[in-house]
Enzyme design. Structure first.
Site, short mmCIF file in Angstrom:
data_model
loop_
_atom_site.label_atom_id
_atom_site.label_comp_id
_atom_site.label_asym_id
_atom_site.label_seq_id
_atom_site.Cartn_x
_atom_site.Cartn_y
_atom_site.Cartn_z
N ASP A 36 81.64 -17.46 4.40
CA ASP A 36 80.41 -17.94 5.03
C ASP A 36 80.32 -19.45 4.84
O ASP A 36 80.09 -19.95 3.73
CB ASP A 36 79.21 -17.23 4.39
CG ASP A 36 77.92 -17.57 5.12
OD1 ASP A 36 77.61 -18.78 5.29
OD2 ASP A 36 77.22 -16.65 5.55
N ASP A 55 76.97 -20.93 3.33
CA ASP A 55 76.82 -20.66 1.90
C ASP A 55 77.78 -21.50 1.07
O ASP A 55 77.42 -22.02 0.00
CB ASP A 55 77.07 -19.17 1.62
CG ASP A 55 75.88 -18.31 2.03
OD1 ASP A 55 74.79 -18.87 2.28
OD2 ASP A 55 76.04 -17.08 2.12
N ARG A 68 72.49 -16.01 12.43
CA ARG A 68 73.04 -14.79 12.98
C ARG A 68 72.44 -13.61 12.24
O ARG A 68 72.59 -13.48 11.03
CB ARG A 68 74.57 -14.83 12.78
CG ARG A 68 75.32 -13.93 13.69
CD ARG A 68 76.79 -14.23 13.60
NE ARG A 68 77.37 -13.81 12.33
CZ ARG A 68 78.62 -13.37 12.21
NH1 ARG A 68 79.41 -13.32 13.26
NH2 ARG A 68 79.09 -13.01 11.05
N THR A 111 72.55 -7.14 13.75
CA THR A 111 72.95 -7.12 15.17
C THR A 111 74.05 -8.15 15.46
O THR A 111 74.68 -8.07 16.52
CB THR A 111 71.75 -7.46 16.07
OG1 THR A 111 71.34 -8.82 15.76
CG2 THR A 111 70.58 -6.52 15.82
C1 PRP Z 1 77.38 -18.96 11.05
C2 PRP Z 1 78.17 -20.12 11.62
C3 PRP Z 1 77.87 -20.02 13.09
C4 PRP Z 1 77.75 -18.54 13.31
C5 PRP Z 1 79.01 -18.05 13.92
O1 PRP Z 1 76.06 -19.30 10.90
O2 PRP Z 1 77.84 -21.35 11.05
O3 PRP Z 1 76.65 -20.68 13.46
O4 PRP Z 1 77.58 -17.94 12.02
O5 PRP Z 1 78.93 -16.72 14.23
P1 PRP Z 1 78.93 -16.17 15.73
O6 PRP Z 1 80.01 -16.91 16.46
O7 PRP Z 1 79.25 -14.72 15.56
O8 PRP Z 1 77.58 -16.40 16.31
P2 PRP Z 1 74.99 -18.37 10.15
O9 PRP Z 1 74.30 -17.50 11.14
O10 PRP Z 1 75.67 -17.66 9.00
O11 PRP Z 1 73.91 -19.39 9.65
P3 PRP Z 1 74.03 -20.58 8.55
O12 PRP Z 1 74.85 -21.68 9.18
O13 PRP Z 1 72.61 -20.94 8.34
O14 PRP Z 1 74.69 -20.01 7.32
N1 URA Z 2 79.96 -17.22 10.08
C1 URA Z 2 80.62 -17.71 9.02
O1 URA Z 2 80.11 -18.58 8.31
N2 URA Z 2 81.85 -17.23 8.76
C2 URA Z 2 82.45 -16.29 9.51
O2 URA Z 2 83.60 -15.89 9.22
C3 URA Z 2 81.73 -15.78 10.61
C4 URA Z 2 80.49 -16.27 10.89
#
Ligand code: PRP
Ligand code: URA
Length: 209
Positions: free
Chosen positions: A200, A203, A104, A108
């Protein structure tokens, strides 16, 4: 309208509370996510087809039920979705696992695709898309778009924690996809994080930031 199932078994609620706690470290976070996914898997696989086979117990010949062998596919949205794969594969070891890389964009909040490797016969499979967090719903909608573009017609979405906004977004664009969540939280904050949420997920799983 697709079904939303909240799998709020007491064991799931207890384990999720520990995951939400900011003092819970990566090892416990990972193990709890696997455990919760297994417990959620009980509901997610409830409509799996059975067939009869003949067996012989030590006492008598009988007919008994086994899984029909309808093909399942599991697709984690990278990275955080990886934490939900083992819980489901433990339950259904024959399932094939695809991988879909989306992150994400922090400015944006839109999903950016960077990797896609799916089982080749996904049109014949029931596909289970997994990601712990359903926030704005952008990542889930984009991931379902990719699965459908590759031929999938039977898709379930499994999330640990969802915001109402994310559920509404998936229903708006993909109202044929049933959603399974352990909790529907209150809202999103100004940065698109789920409140109260757990921070997150990627993380916390992998110890990055
Ligand atoms: C996080 C989570 C989802 C997304 C959710 O991933 O694991 O994939 O955000 O957010 P949304 O519903 O607003 O799209 P992230 O982009 O942080 O990537 P990661 O899993 O690599 O940390
Ligand atoms: N992605 C995450 O990992 N946590 C949130 O709360 C939203 C998006």
């Amino acid at each position: 309208m697709a079904k939303v199932t909240v799998t709020d078994h007491p064991l799931i609620q207890h384990k999720l509370t520990i995951m939400r706690d900011k003092n819970t470290g990566s090892k416990d976070f990972r193990e709890l996510l696997t455990e919760i996914t297994m417990l959620m898997g009980y509901e997610v696989t409830r409509d799996i087809q059975l067939t009869d086979i003949e067996i012989e117990t030590p006492v008598v010949k009988t007919t008994a039920k086994v899984l029909e062998g309808k093909k399942l596919g599991i697709v984690p949205i990278l990275r955080a979705g990886l934490g939900m794969v083992d819980g489901l594969v433990n339950l259904v070891p024959a399932a094939k696992v695809g991988h879909l890389g989306l992150y994400r964009d922090p400015e944006t909040l839109k999903p950016v695709e960077y990797y896609c490797k799916l089982p080749k016969d996904i049109e014949e499979r029931e596909m289970i898309l997994v990601d712990p967090m359903l926030a704005t719903g952008g990542s889930a909608v984009a991931a379902i778009d990719v699965l459908k573009a590759n031929g999938a017609t039977n898709i379930k979405l499994v999330n640990l924690v969802a915001a109402p906004e994310g559920i509404a977004e998936v229903q708006k664009y993909h109202n044929d996809v049933d959603i399974y969540v352990a909790s529907i939280d209150e809202k999103l904050n100004d940065h698109g994080y789920i409140v109260p949420g757990l921070g997150d997920a990627g993380d916390r799983l992998f110890g990055t930031k």
